[in-house]
Design an enzyme around this catalytic site. Structure first.
Site, PDB file in Angstrom:
ATOM      1  CG  LEU A 134      -1.905   1.176   1.318  1.00 27.94           C
ATOM      2  CD1 LEU A 134      -2.859   1.192   0.130  1.00 27.94           C
ATOM      3  CD2 LEU A 134      -2.676   1.117   2.636  1.00 27.94           C
ATOM      4  CG  ASP A 135      -0.576   4.685  -0.013  1.00 25.45           C
ATOM      5  OD1 ASP A 135      -1.138   4.708  -1.121  1.00 25.45           O
ATOM      6  OD2 ASP A 135      -1.167   4.929   1.058  1.00 25.45           O
ATOM      7  CD  GLU A 136       5.668   0.341   1.701  1.00 21.70           C
ATOM      8  OE1 GLU A 136       6.542  -0.450   1.290  1.00 21.70           O
ATOM      9  OE2 GLU A 136       5.281   0.362   2.881  1.00 21.70           O
TER      10      GLU A 136
END
Length: 299
Positions: free
Chosen positions: A242-244
């Protein structure tokens, strides 16, 4: 819609003989010389060239070339077949694309409109040369706006209980429309690993902070409590982490003690929409090469 079609026709006429070649491979002498000689032999005239090496000694080499060649659309497959020998010699990952190929875009949105509207306005103005094929939302709020641009709007509600079923409907639509890229324009749902795996390196997200700072919920409240002096936004490819995912573009704006939470949100929205448009534009123009969990962006 008329103005967008006018921009597209002008673009098609101007760039009918142009193509792009993107390459990544182990760095070694002779790559550029071999590739440019090959293009010359195909009657091509190079109009733009960008290159980068992570390390000349054992690193990875990246190359993006734009060139004009007569009747390229009819000759593309033949040129690709000839290039295979060179690609094998240098262990290349590569792709040749026509400048006039209009990528098919799907936009996902929830309730917030600022990123969606910016995308639509830039598309209508001819700044985003693509086929905006459809918009999918888990709310009905944006239907009237989207349909006023002549773009199909699909409402697919998502709950914890119906998430899998909703994603299957979304995937089916995306495949029916033969979508090239998915833009999450403040779509407030976490995509499943199955969905992400179905569209690898094809999903672009906008995150409302300067990653990796303030990950999670209520980022502007977090920023306000910390008394930050800079706020920003990040556009990245979506992965299972997530969000990486690999970051395409970021930007920031200076703030100070006079800015309250609502001020930060307002400024943040302005950054978000401009960052997302830039990221999508570079993706559409084949200016982005993913390398491990990073991107090489030839602006």
């Amino acid at each position: 819609m008329y103005f967008q079609q006018k921009h597209v026709q002008k673009f098609m006429d101007k760039y009918k003989d142009r193509a792009r070649l993107l390459i990544s491979c182990p760095d070694q002498p002779g790559i550029v010389a071999t590739v440019t000689t090959f293009l010359y032999e195909q009657g091509a005239n190079i109009v733009e060239s960008s290159q980068y090496s992570t390390d000349p000694e054992g690193g990875t080499f990246f190359l993006r070339i734009e060139f004009d060649a007569p009747n390229i659309s009819e000759r593309k497959e033949a040129i690709e077949e000839k290039f295979v020998t060179i690609a094998q010699q240098f262990e290349m990952k590569w792709r040749l694309s026509l400048h006039t190929h209009m990528k098919k875009v799907a936009i996902f949105v929830s309730k917030e409109e600022h990123c969606l509207l910016e995308l639509l306005w830039e598309w209508q103005a001819g700044e985003l040369l693509a086929d905006f094929a459809l918009v999918i939302s888990n709310h009905e709020h944006m239907r009237e706006i989207v349909e006023s641009f002549g773009i199909p709007y699909y409402y697919i509600p998502v709950t914890k209980e119906t998430k899998q079923e909703a994603e299957e409907k979304q995937i089916q639509l995306l495949k029916e429309y033969d979508i090239d890229v998915i833009v999450l324009a403040r779509y407030m749902q976490i995509l499943s690993p199955h969905f992400v795996a179905t569209f690898p390196a094809q999903i672009i997200n906008i995150h409302h902070s300067f990653l990796p700072a303030f990950i999670g919920a209520r980022p502007y409240e977090q920023a306000y409590r910390r008394g930050v002096k800079l706020i920003g936004a990040t556009s990245h490819y979506v992965t299972d982490d997530l969000d990486e995912g690999p970051i395409i573009e970021q930007d920031v704006e200076r703030v100070d003690h006079k800015h309250h939470v609502e001020d930060l949100k307002r400024i943040g929205r302005m950054i978000e929409k401009t960052v997302l448009v830039r990221a999508l534009k570079w993706h559409l123009e084949d200016r982005v090469i993913i390398h491990e969990n990073k991107t090489i962006v030839f602006r």
